[in-house]
Design an enzyme around this catalytic site. Sequence first.
Site, PDB file in Angstrom:
ATOM      1  N   ASN A   9       0.876  -1.070   0.042  1.00 13.01           N
ATOM      2  CA  ASN A   9       0.180   0.108   0.021  1.00 13.01           C
ATOM      3  C   ASN A   9       0.972   1.161  -0.055  1.00 13.01           C
ATOM      4  O   ASN A   9       1.546   1.565   1.151  1.00 13.01           O
ATOM      5  CB  ASN A   9      -0.852  -0.001   1.317  1.00 13.01           C
ATOM      6  CG  ASN A   9      -1.852   1.092   1.636  1.00 13.01           C
ATOM      7  OD1 ASN A   9      -1.767   2.034   0.509  1.00 13.01           O
ATOM      8  ND2 ASN A   9      -2.529   1.235   2.714  1.00 13.01           N
ATOM      9  N   LYS A  11       0.130   4.343  -0.186  1.00 12.51           N
ATOM     10  CA  LYS A  11      -0.734   5.422   0.380  1.00 12.51           C
ATOM     11  C   LYS A  11      -0.227   6.768  -0.679  1.00 12.51           C
ATOM     12  O   LYS A  11      -0.405   6.434  -1.751  1.00 12.51           O
ATOM     13  CB  LYS A  11      -0.324   5.754   1.867  1.00 12.51           C
ATOM     14  CG  LYS A  11      -0.253   4.385   2.655  1.00 12.51           C
ATOM     15  CD  LYS A  11      -0.012   4.579   4.210  1.00 12.51           C
ATOM     16  CE  LYS A  11      -0.087   3.395   5.000  1.00 12.51           C
ATOM     17  NZ  LYS A  11      -0.013   3.512   6.351  1.00 12.51           N
ATOM     18  N   HIS A  94      -9.307   1.234   5.253  1.00  9.90           N
ATOM     19  CA  HIS A  94      -8.087   1.274   5.849  1.00  9.90           C
ATOM     20  C   HIS A  94      -8.362   2.319   6.916  1.00  9.90           C
ATOM     21  O   HIS A  94      -9.129   3.057   6.900  1.00  9.90           O
ATOM     22  CB  HIS A  94      -7.198   1.526   4.943  1.00  9.90           C
ATOM     23  CG  HIS A  94      -5.894   1.985   5.381  1.00  9.90           C
ATOM     24  ND1 HIS A  94      -5.378   2.776   6.352  1.00  9.90           N
ATOM     25  CD2 HIS A  94      -4.550   0.956   5.204  1.00  9.90           C
ATOM     26  CE1 HIS A  94      -3.959   2.463   6.632  1.00  9.90           C
ATOM     27  NE2 HIS A  94      -3.647   1.454   6.130  1.00  9.90           N
ATOM     28  N   GLU A  96      -6.727   4.702   7.826  1.00  8.08           N
ATOM     29  CA  GLU A  96      -6.766   6.129   7.751  1.00  8.08           C
ATOM     30  C   GLU A  96      -7.786   6.705   7.055  1.00  8.08           C
ATOM     31  O   GLU A  96      -8.173   7.994   7.107  1.00  8.08           O
ATOM     32  CB  GLU A  96      -5.515   6.275   6.854  1.00  8.08           C
ATOM     33  CG  GLU A  96      -4.042   6.187   7.604  1.00  8.08           C
ATOM     34  CD  GLU A  96      -3.093   5.657   6.857  1.00  8.08           C
ATOM     35  OE1 GLU A  96      -2.893   5.830   5.547  1.00  8.08           O
ATOM     36  OE2 GLU A  96      -1.903   5.165   7.491  1.00  8.08           O
ATOM     37  N   GLU A 166      -5.187  -4.877  10.922  1.00  8.13           N
ATOM     38  CA  GLU A 166      -4.390  -4.063  11.022  1.00  8.13           C
ATOM     39  C   GLU A 166      -4.465  -3.241  12.358  1.00  8.13           C
ATOM     40  O   GLU A 166      -5.343  -2.312  12.427  1.00  8.13           O
ATOM     41  CB  GLU A 166      -4.153  -3.070   9.773  1.00  8.13           C
ATOM     42  CG  GLU A 166      -3.928  -3.844   8.575  1.00  8.13           C
ATOM     43  CD  GLU A 166      -3.432  -2.667   7.799  1.00  8.13           C
ATOM     44  OE1 GLU A 166      -2.141  -2.950   7.005  1.00  8.13           O
ATOM     45  OE2 GLU A 166      -4.127  -1.482   7.242  1.00  8.13           O
ATOM     46  N   GLY A 172       2.517   2.160  10.687  1.00  5.53           N
ATOM     47  CA  GLY A 172       3.492   3.249  10.753  1.00  5.53           C
ATOM     48  C   GLY A 172       4.188   3.838  11.785  1.00  5.53           C
ATOM     49  O   GLY A 172       4.772   4.927  11.728  1.00  5.53           O
ATOM     50  N   SER A 212       3.663  -2.056  10.311  1.00  4.05           N
ATOM     51  CA  SER A 212       4.822  -1.921  10.386  1.00  4.05           C
ATOM     52  C   SER A 212       5.540  -3.211  10.052  1.00  4.05           C
ATOM     53  O   SER A 212       6.681  -3.691  10.684  1.00  4.05           O
ATOM     54  CB  SER A 212       5.210  -1.694  11.876  1.00  4.05           C
ATOM     55  OG  SER A 212       4.636  -0.370  12.089  1.00  4.05           O
TER      56      SER A 212
HETATM   57  P1  PGA Z   1       2.933   0.127   7.462  1.00  7.88           P
HETATM   58  O1  PGA Z   1       1.576   0.458   6.900  1.00  7.88           O
HETATM   59  O2  PGA Z   1       3.563  -0.961   6.993  1.00  7.88           O
HETATM   60  O3  PGA Z   1       3.703   1.242   7.032  1.00  7.88           O
HETATM   61  O4  PGA Z   1       2.834  -0.066   9.139  1.00  7.88           O
HETATM   62  C1  PGA Z   1       0.509  -0.621   6.856  1.00  7.88           C
HETATM   63  C2  PGA Z   1      -0.710  -0.209   6.256  1.00  7.88           C
HETATM   64  O5  PGA Z   1      -1.036   0.966   6.734  1.00  7.88           O
HETATM   65  O6  PGA Z   1      -1.571  -0.819   5.664  1.00  7.88           O
END
Ligand code: PGA
Length: 249
Positions: A9, A11, A94, A96, A166, A172, A212
């Site tokens: 992803n 983003k 997601h 976010e 997640e 992140g 992460s």
């Molecule tokens: P990350 O993001 O691997 O940077 O923690 C995962 C995600 O948001 O799907």
Amino acid sequence: MRSKLIVGNWKMNGSHDLIENFYQSFSLPFDEVDLEVVICPPNVFITTMQNLFEGSGILIGAQNVHSENNGAFTGETSVSLLRECGVNWCIVGHSERREHFGDTDEIISRKMEILIRHKIRPILCVGETLEQRESLSFEEVVVKQLRVGLSKINNKDLHKCVIAYEPVWAIGTGITAEPKQAEYMHKIIRKELLSISSRENAKKIKILYGGSVNPDNVGSLINIKEIDGALIGGASLIPSSFQKIIEYY
Ligand code: PGA
């Protein structure tokens, strides 16, 4: 036996240079028939990447879709537009999107339904915040996200959906869930899937872990039977890291 799936992803990141870099330096282990790899770049790069990666085994997906099929929704992308670009996969719900763009479980369920109807496979993200984990409501939260998110999908289509667990506190942040925590939640999700679907279909649904994931910690997650792959943010923007993660599978 479920095959493995790795989803990157990007983003709101990426550039033509990054795409070129990926193209030059990234490759799939070719005999790996049990592994699917999907990269979800920003929409503006979908067509470029579809063309470039055609035949490479790497599939291109989207990060979001609107819940309506067309209309006056400035700045949004519909399922028909994704189909025009040849997209077969799409991330939905997601954290976010839930946090910054008002994606409720109800809206997410409509996005899930419209994707399935147009033959795009949804990757439904579920996961609790740190506050919800600390207040011990995390199981309830995840089960509700799952139940409502899948509520408009027929039993016969459920196996086309992928679930990504997640935990929001792991996204992140550099903090990954302990393998035991991830395993526990994957079991809860599987149990819930078994309760809302036929056993045969529920067993086919892949459950990914996200939060992460990087080349240093993927090894401890990959051996967990319940984890069918990973949804990767930050590390999917570094071709060498993404390559290393894939080579673990
Ligand atoms: P990350 O993001 O691997 O940077 O923690 C995962 C995600 O948001 O799907």
